[in-house]
Design a protein around this motif. Structure first.
Motif, PDB file in Angstrom:
ATOM      1  N   THR A   1       0.840  -1.207   0.000  1.00  0.00           N
ATOM      2  CA  THR A   1       0.000   0.000   0.000  1.00  0.00           C
ATOM      3  C   THR A   1       0.871   1.251   0.000  1.00  0.00           C
ATOM      4  O   THR A   1       0.550   2.249  -0.666  1.00  0.00           O
ATOM      5  CB  THR A   1      -0.940  -0.029   1.224  1.00  0.00           C
ATOM      6  OG1 THR A   1      -1.808  -1.165   1.083  1.00  0.00           O
ATOM      7  CG2 THR A   1      -1.783   1.235   1.326  1.00  0.00           C
TER       8      THR A   1
ATOM      9  N   GLN B   1      -7.256   0.736  -0.372  1.00  0.00           N
ATOM     10  CA  GLN B   1      -7.566  -0.451   0.437  1.00  0.00           C
ATOM     11  C   GLN B   1      -8.666  -0.134   1.440  1.00  0.00           C
ATOM     12  O   GLN B   1      -9.539  -0.943   1.692  1.00  0.00           O
ATOM     13  CB  GLN B   1      -6.294  -0.914   1.168  1.00  0.00           C
ATOM     14  CG  GLN B   1      -6.447  -2.210   1.917  1.00  0.00           C
ATOM     15  CD  GLN B   1      -5.104  -2.734   2.432  1.00  0.00           C
ATOM     16  OE1 GLN B   1      -4.094  -2.042   2.369  1.00  0.00           O
ATOM     17  NE2 GLN B   1      -5.093  -3.948   2.927  1.00  0.00           N
TER      18      GLN B   1
ATOM     19  N   ASP C   1      -6.088  -1.535  -4.835  1.00  0.00           N
ATOM     20  CA  ASP C   1      -5.505  -2.124  -3.622  1.00  0.00           C
ATOM     21  C   ASP C   1      -6.527  -3.073  -3.002  1.00  0.00           C
ATOM     22  O   ASP C   1      -7.487  -2.636  -2.362  1.00  0.00           O
ATOM     23  CB  ASP C   1      -5.134  -0.997  -2.639  1.00  0.00           C
ATOM     24  CG  ASP C   1      -4.118  -1.456  -1.601  1.00  0.00           C
ATOM     25  OD1 ASP C   1      -3.900  -2.676  -1.467  1.00  0.00           O
ATOM     26  OD2 ASP C   1      -3.549  -0.579  -0.920  1.00  0.00           O
TER      27      ASP C   1
HETATM   28 MG   LIG Z   1      -2.027  -2.852   2.139  1.00  0.00          MG
END
Ligand SMILES: [Mg+2]
Ligand SMILES: Nc1ncnc2c1ncn2[C@@H]1O[C@H](COP(=O)(O)OP(=O)(O)OP(=O)(O)O)[C@@H](O)[C@H]1O
Length: 242
Positions: free
Chosen positions: A44, A80, A160
């Motif tokens: 990330t 995410q 993500d």
């Molecule tokens: Mg991540």
């Protein structure tokens, strides 16, 4: 070949904690890159650097020949974690239309609305367009956010863990759709058995990055079973970083 992402010897620290080290990567037009690796490995963080939300501690990063911030309008991104205010009375269609937002833009055109409708249809959620975002299930919301990322008509799509809350059948459908989209894609996922079937490159990130291309996932299918752990061992142990 048209090089779209060029990362050279990038490092990144959070405070004094070295999270990414000596990362180099080239991504070309229409590459489909799987980004895999353990929790906390820095996946990330790398995406946030690509979007210009974070700045490299050292090294360089160019996207479409520009800085990440300058290139942001050309990137479709699904984070995410979304920190949505779920009580907002905003409709699904309005959320998706946000993909067409641009600097100094005052209203959406007919074309904007047409594209938003097309992407909702592609993601199989057009029937939800008049609902409020807070009325959706987690998986439905994820499909809507994917529609928004595509509505931007980006040159590069960065996702993500896009299918984290989507049921197995839905995951298959979404990876099938993604595979067919003719644009550059970077996707972080732990669902490696589905994801790896469509990609042409795999970046394994655990502080450092090891790039693998020409992966033949079929050799990891034994008696119909996908040997995920063995494939992960392969990625961990083969350091063919370019
Ligand atoms: Mg991540
Ligand atoms: N805002 C932050 N401040 C300080 N440290 C952070 C921050 N965000 C992440 N980290 C640390 O950086 C490292 C990499 O985190 P990152 O979120 O990039 O991992 P990841 O590979 O995406 O993991 P996951 O698979 O769990 O999503 C971790 O050790 C994490 O604790």
């Amino acid at each position: 070949m048209n090089r779209q992402i060029q990362i050279d010897h990038l490092a990144f620290n959070y405070n004094n904690n070295l999270v990414l080290e000596n990362i180099s990567l080239q991504v070309f037009q229409n590459d489909y890159v799987a980004i895999i690796g353990p929790n906390g490995g820095g996946k990330t963080t790398l995406l946030k650097l690509l979007l210009g939300f974070l700045k490299p501690t050292s090294g360089s990063l160019r996207i479409l020949g520009k800085t990440p911030k300058e290139a942001r309008l050309s990137i479709g991104y699904l984070p995410q974690q979304i920190n949505f205010n779920l009580d907002m009375p905003i409709s699904v269609f309005d959320i998706v239309l946000q993909g067409r937002l641009a600097k100094n833009k005052l209203f959406y055109t007919k074309k904007d609305k047409k594209i938003a409708n097309e992407k909702l249809e592609l993601m199989n959620v057009k029937h939800l367009k008049n609902k409020k975002i807070k009325e959706l299930s987690g998986g439905q919301r994820q499909r809507v956010l994917l529609s928004r990322a595509l509505t931007k008509e980006p040159k590069i799509l960065i996702l993500d863990e896009p299918t984290a809350s989507i049921d197995p059948q839905g995951q298959k459908e979404i990876y099938k759709l993604l595979k067919e989209l003719p644009l550059t894609k970077l996707i972080v996922s732990h669902d490696i058995n589905i994801l790896l079937q469509g990609v042409n490159k795999v970046a394994y990130i655990n502080k450092t990055l090891h790039l693998h291309d020409e992966i033949d996932t079929n050799t990891y299918i034994k008696d119909g079973h996908f040997c995920e752990m063995e494939l992960l061992d392969y990625f961990r142990n083969h350091k063919c970083s370019i």
